[in-house]
Design a protein around this motif. Structure first.
Motif, PDB file in Angstrom:
ATOM      1  N   ASN A  10     -14.934  17.697 -20.486  1.00 51.62           N
ATOM      2  CA  ASN A  10     -16.244  17.721 -21.139  1.00 51.62           C
ATOM      3  C   ASN A  10     -17.301  18.493 -20.349  1.00 51.62           C
ATOM      4  O   ASN A  10     -18.201  19.088 -20.938  1.00 51.62           O
ATOM      5  N   TRP A  11     -17.209  18.457 -19.048  1.00 52.72           N
ATOM      6  CA  TRP A  11     -18.157  19.185 -18.198  1.00 52.72           C
ATOM      7  C   TRP A  11     -17.373  20.281 -17.479  1.00 52.72           C
ATOM      8  O   TRP A  11     -16.458  19.993 -16.701  1.00 52.72           O
ATOM      9  N   GLU A  63     -24.528  24.315 -21.975  1.00 57.45           N
ATOM     10  CA  GLU A  63     -23.358  23.470 -22.218  1.00 57.45           C
ATOM     11  C   GLU A  63     -23.575  22.455 -23.338  1.00 57.45           C
ATOM     12  O   GLU A  63     -22.618  22.080 -24.017  1.00 57.45           O
ATOM     13  N   ILE A  64     -24.789  22.000 -23.541  1.00 58.14           N
ATOM     14  CA  ILE A  64     -24.985  20.915 -24.508  1.00 58.14           C
ATOM     15  C   ILE A  64     -24.723  21.424 -25.925  1.00 58.14           C
ATOM     16  O   ILE A  64     -24.969  22.583 -26.252  1.00 58.14           O
ATOM     17  N   LEU A 125     -23.742  11.509 -11.228  1.00 57.15           N
ATOM     18  CA  LEU A 125     -22.299  11.463 -11.003  1.00 57.15           C
ATOM     19  C   LEU A 125     -21.831  10.026 -10.801  1.00 57.15           C
ATOM     20  O   LEU A 125     -20.827   9.589 -11.366  1.00 57.15           O
ATOM     21  N   ILE A 131     -14.954   8.524 -14.398  1.00 60.46           N
ATOM     22  CA  ILE A 131     -14.359   9.460 -13.442  1.00 60.46           C
ATOM     23  C   ILE A 131     -14.351   8.811 -12.054  1.00 60.46           C
ATOM     24  O   ILE A 131     -15.406   8.729 -11.395  1.00 60.46           O
TER      25      ILE A 131
ATOM     26  N   ILE B  91     -27.759  14.995 -28.196  1.00 63.73           N
ATOM     27  CA  ILE B  91     -27.912  16.404 -27.802  1.00 63.73           C
ATOM     28  C   ILE B  91     -26.562  17.028 -27.436  1.00 63.73           C
ATOM     29  O   ILE B  91     -26.492  18.205 -27.110  1.00 63.73           O
ATOM     30  N   GLY B  92     -25.516  16.219 -27.443  1.00 63.34           N
ATOM     31  CA  GLY B  92     -24.185  16.770 -27.148  1.00 63.34           C
ATOM     32  C   GLY B  92     -23.976  17.108 -25.684  1.00 63.34           C
ATOM     33  O   GLY B  92     -23.223  18.029 -25.363  1.00 63.34           O
ATOM     34  N   CYS B  93     -24.593  16.328 -24.791  1.00 61.11           N
ATOM     35  CA  CYS B  93     -24.433  16.618 -23.362  1.00 61.11           C
ATOM     36  C   CYS B  93     -23.099  16.108 -22.833  1.00 61.11           C
ATOM     37  O   CYS B  93     -22.669  16.488 -21.741  1.00 61.11           O
ATOM     38  N   VAL B  98     -17.971  11.324 -20.158  1.00 53.60           N
ATOM     39  CA  VAL B  98     -17.466  11.171 -18.792  1.00 53.60           C
ATOM     40  C   VAL B  98     -17.784   9.777 -18.238  1.00 53.60           C
ATOM     41  O   VAL B  98     -17.203   9.360 -17.236  1.00 53.60           O
ATOM     42  N   LYS B 107     -16.167  15.415 -28.559  1.00 54.91           N
ATOM     43  CA  LYS B 107     -17.207  16.359 -28.978  1.00 54.91           C
ATOM     44  C   LYS B 107     -16.508  17.612 -29.504  1.00 54.91           C
ATOM     45  O   LYS B 107     -15.698  18.209 -28.798  1.00 54.91           O
TER      46      LYS B 107
END
Lengths: 287, 215
Positions: A10-11, A63-64, A125, A131, B91-93, B98, B107
């Motif tokens: 996702n990130w 990214e959003i 984090l 995670i 906002i789809g962050c 996570v 998403k």
């Protein structure tokens, strides 16, 4: 369907960019504040630090999924560290830009605000319970320590434009490097002791070698030598920056395995008896 | 008070994935998005190997980490324990994704269809543009529950007020109901059987119980 932990998707590098820019920008602001107090012309350095922080936030914006709703990020200061980070960024830019006219006291204020911003990044984090490598509490001091070391590295890289590297800057840089080394070592030890996804520990073990050489020993040696040979100061800084950025990039994009799935007990099926639990892909205790 | 939870009897689940299909049908999730999943876990080493089929998805936690981290307040928790997402606020962050230890959130950045770039007739009718670029997850079929309760039905007992995955289960492995009602189906199952919740040590208070043996 895999039950073992897997790298979160996702990130990606854009999220990592926020931690890279935010940490290095904060550290650079702190060193700029010290430089301003020492009478150095640090205006461009302040601008670079602000650009790094802004660039990191820009990466997040890329990214959003719904970028034009970005103002909604301010809706949850009560519990969300991402909201708090967004609020903390505002005074950093206000004080940082004001410092270009008002001088060293405002740079110091901007640096203090940036430390709060960086603390929020560490807490972002830590709050990610999914995670294991991130929710380890030592991630917060690690984010702070490596950010400050990266900023010190950037400052040393800028010293050719300020004249020779000041002795105080070299000393402060060495202290930051030792601090990062200590926190990084403690972080890994705690992660191993607590149990973590095997893949996370394997990735960190592979990264540790590169971090040790590029991010610790080379910059430390170069910084010590820079007391005599000023040209080595930017080399020390570049190594520290590269090592820190590699570490954080790895933490976000390669060592961020998910929790995975676990059973406290395996079920009694048919005429059979129940069995022990299982936590596939983990080190340490099962479940 | 009401606290809706789900109970999965691991002794009964055969891993047929009917619940997965029913969920996709009921919620029109695109390819790659499975709000209800069933893990096929092999445990141990030959010759001592066990196999378990484990339904997973959003656990509708009592203390949901996804809600705590959500910067936009799109993720909320109802009084009955169901965790929801406001697609108009999100906002789809993906911070929630996570933060979730159960990998329950998805998403999707661009529309996806089962057969190439063009939607089938059914997909065209049921596609929701509001779900693109935001976080989505299992809702416990909240619309069915609310509609059923309005009609005086009991979630978990009356199919019209019960999540699609539970209705579809061929082995009666999945159950849904009110944990705060001591006479409910789920309360009785939990009283009569040994159970656990996944990753309980993380303190999320999942609203999804697994039965593994008789009490």
């Amino acid at each position: 369907m895999r039950a073992v932990p897997r790298q979160q998707g996702n990130w990606d590098w854009r999220a990592a960019g926020n931690f890279l820019g935010g940490g290095a920008g904060t550290g650079l602001l702190l060193f700029a504040a010290l430089g301003g107090i020492a009478g150095l012309p640090v205006g461009p350095i302040v601008l670079l630090a602000l650009a790094l922080i802004a660039g990191g936030l820009g990466f997040v914006w890329l990214e959003i999924g719904r970028p034009w709703r970005f103002l909604n990020v301010y809706f949850n200061p009560r519990t969300s560290w991402m909201t708090r980070e967004a609020y903390a960024a505002l005074p950093v830019f206000a004080a940082g830009l004001a410092a270009l006219w008002l001088g060293p006291p405002m740079i110091a204020l901007a640096a203090l605000c940036a430390l709060v911003f960086l603390y929020c990044q560490g807490r972002i984090l830590r709050a990610a319970k999914g995670i294991p490598a991130w929710r380890e509490p030592m991630i917060v001091p690690l984010a702070l320590a490596t950010g400050l070391a990266e900023g010190g590295g950037l400052f040393l890289m800028a010293t050719p434009f300020l004249g020779a590297a000041p002795r105080w800057a070299l000393l402060a840089f060495i202290v930051m490097m030792l601090l990062r080394l200590g926190v990084w070592t403690a972080y890994r030890s705690r992660l191993i002791a607590a149990g973590a996804p095997q893949e996370t520990l394997a990735v960190l073990a592979r990264t540790a070698r590169a971090v040790a050489i590029l991010g610790v020993w080379l910059p430390l040696l170069a910084a010590v030598a820079a007391f005599e040979v000023a040209l080595l100061a930017p080399v020390a800084g570049a190594c520290a920056l590269a090592g820190g950025w590699w570490l954080k990039f790895t933490l976000v994009t390669r060592a961020a395995q998910t929790q995975g799935f676990a059973l406290a007990h395996t079920p009694a099926r048919g005429a059979g008896a129940a069995g022990p639990g299982a936590r596939p892909g983990w080190t340490g205790r099962t479940a | 008070m009401t606290r809706y939870v789900m109970v999965a009897d691991l002794r009964r689940c055969v891993g047929c994935q009917t619940c997965t299909a029913a969920c996709k049908h009921a919620n029109a999730t695109p390819p790659g998005v499975q709000w209800r999943r069933v893990l096929d876990m092999e445990i141990g080493e030959y010759p001592d190997v066990r196999r378990a089929f484990v339904p997973v998805g959003c656990m509708h936690c009592a203390d949901p980490p996804c809600m705590e981290v959500c910067p936009s307040t799109a993720t909320r928790q109802r009084d009955d324990g169901i965790v929801t997402i406001d697609y108009d606020l999100c906002i789809g962050c993906a911070y929630c994704a996570v933060a979730c230890p159960y990998q329950a959130r998805y998403k999707v950045e661009t529309p996806r269809f089962a057969y190439g770039e063009a939607p089938t007739e059914s997909e065209a009718q049921r596609h929701e543009a509001g779900r693109i670029g935001v976080s989505t997850k299992c809702t416990f079929c909240v619309d069915r529950i609310d509609s059923g309760v309005e009609q005086g039905l009991t979630p978990g007992e009356d199919p019209e007020a019960t999540p699609a995955c539970v209705n579809s289960c061929i082995a009666k492995a999945l159950h849904f109901g009110d944990l705060d009602d001591p006479d409910s189906n789920v309360s009785q199952l939990l009283a009569e059987n040994q159970h656990f919740r996944m990753h309980e040590e993380l303190g999320t208070g999942p609203g999804f119980y697994y039965l593994w043996d008789r009490a």
